[in-house]
Design a protein around this motif. Structure first.
Motif, short mmCIF file in Angstrom:
data_model
loop_
_atom_site.label_atom_id
_atom_site.label_comp_id
_atom_site.label_asym_id
_atom_site.label_seq_id
_atom_site.Cartn_x
_atom_site.Cartn_y
_atom_site.Cartn_z
N ARG A 186 10.96 -7.81 32.30
CA ARG A 186 10.49 -8.73 31.27
C ARG A 186 11.34 -8.56 30.02
O ARG A 186 11.61 -7.42 29.61
N GLU A 202 12.08 -7.23 38.98
CA GLU A 202 11.86 -8.23 37.94
C GLU A 202 11.48 -7.54 36.63
O GLU A 202 10.49 -6.83 36.57
N MET A 262 13.56 -5.15 26.70
CA MET A 262 13.66 -5.35 28.13
C MET A 262 12.84 -4.24 28.79
O MET A 262 13.09 -3.06 28.54
N SER A 263 11.85 -4.64 29.62
CA SER A 263 10.93 -3.67 30.17
C SER A 263 10.73 -3.84 31.66
O SER A 263 10.78 -4.95 32.19
N ASP A 264 10.48 -2.71 32.31
CA ASP A 264 10.07 -2.66 33.70
C ASP A 264 8.60 -2.26 33.68
O ASP A 264 8.28 -1.08 33.56
N THR A 267 16.35 -10.34 36.67
CA THR A 267 16.58 -9.41 37.78
C THR A 267 18.07 -9.14 37.90
O THR A 267 18.86 -10.06 38.11
N ARG A 302 12.03 -13.62 32.50
CA ARG A 302 12.04 -12.67 33.61
C ARG A 302 13.48 -12.55 34.07
O ARG A 302 14.17 -13.55 34.24
N HIS A 341 11.57 -9.94 26.00
CA HIS A 341 10.92 -10.68 24.91
C HIS A 341 11.85 -10.64 23.70
O HIS A 341 12.24 -9.56 23.26
N ASP A 387 10.37 -15.60 25.98
CA ASP A 387 9.96 -14.67 27.03
C ASP A 387 10.67 -15.07 28.31
O ASP A 387 10.69 -16.25 28.68
N ASP A 431 10.28 -18.16 30.69
CA ASP A 431 8.86 -18.50 30.83
C ASP A 431 8.34 -19.24 29.61
O ASP A 431 7.45 -20.07 29.72
#
Length: 195
Positions: free
Chosen positions: A154, A152, A173-175, A97, A95, A156, A93, A85
Motif C-alpha cells: 500500500r 501487494e 509504502m507498507s506491507d 507489486t 496498490r 499513500h 492511495d 485506488d
C-alpha cells in the motif's frame, strides 16, 4: 489537465496484454541463464519482434503510455505496476507489486525501483492537488525495512504544504502494518508553456 485525462482506447483493446507479456519477458530475463542456443533463438525472435513493432512507434505524446488508466501504472512498463485506488486533493492511495524484474537481492525490491515508484506517485499526488503539471525538484527516500517482491503493498501520498510553485509531498509504502519505506519530495508547478 491533459496528463490526467482518461483515454482507455489508445493502443487498442489488446495493448494491456502486450504490456503484460513484456513485463513477463522482463521478469524471465532478469533471472534467466540461457544456453547459447536458447540465447541465439531468443535474440532472433526479439529482432523479429522489434522489426514488427517498428511500424507502430509514435512520438511520446501519441503513445498510450501514461494515458491508459485501465492498466497498471497507466500502461508504462518502465514503472513498477501499481493501481490507483483513490486520487483526490487530499491524497493518493495506490496498490503496488514489485515483480521479479525489480529484484535487488534476497527476494527484496531494489531501492532504485522503490524510488522510481515514489517519484511517479508523489508527482501524481502533487499534480492532483494543484491541478497543474509538476516536476520533481528533490526526492528523499528512507528505507525502513525489506520491501518484498510479489506482495501487494500500500502506498499513500499526501501534500504537506504548498508555497507558491513549490509543492511539498510525503508518502509511505507498507506491507500490511509494516512500514517498508517513506519518501519526502519537492515538486515544482510548471509555468504556462513549460513542459
Amino acid at each position: 489537465m491533459a496528463e490526467l485525462a482518461r483515454d482507455n482506447s489508445a493502443g487498442g483493446p489488446h495493448y494491456g496484454e502486450l504490456i503484460e507479456q513484456v513485463r513477463e519477458l522482463m521478469d524471465k530475463v532478469r533471472l534467466c541463464s540461457p544456453s547459447d542456443d536458447v540465447a541465439l533463438d531468443a535474440i532472433a525472435m526479439l529482432k523479429q519482434l522489434n522489426d514488427r513493432l517498428d511500424e507502430a512507434v509514435v512520438d511520446e505524446w501519441s503513445a498510450p503510455t501514461w494515458r491508459r488508466h485501465d492498466l497498471p501504472s497507466r500502461g508504462n512498463i518502465t514503472l513498477p505496476p501499481f493501481w490507483i485506488d483513490r486520487a483526490a486533493s487530499d491524497g493518493v492511495d495506490a496498490r503496488l507489486t514489485f515483480r521479479t524484474f525489480h529484484l535487488g537481492g534476497n527476494a527484496a525490491a531494489h531501492g532504485g525501483h522503490i524510488a522510481l515508484a515514489f517519484d511517479d506517485l508523489l508527482g501524481m499526488t502533487a499534480a492532483v492537488h494543484t491541478k497543474q503539471v509538476t516536476r520533481t525538484a528533490s526526492l528523499t527516500i528512507d528505507y525502513r525495512s525489506i520491501t518484498p517482491l510479489d506482495t501487494e503493498l500500500r502506498v499513500h501520498g499526501r501534500v504537506e504544504r504548498v508555497e507558491g510553485r513549490k509543492v511539498y509531498v510525503r508518502a509511505t509504502m507498507s506491507d500490511g502494518d509494516r512500514l517498508c519505506a517513506e519518501a519526502n519530495g519537492l515538486f515544482i508547478v510548471l509555468k504556462p508553456g513549460q513542459a
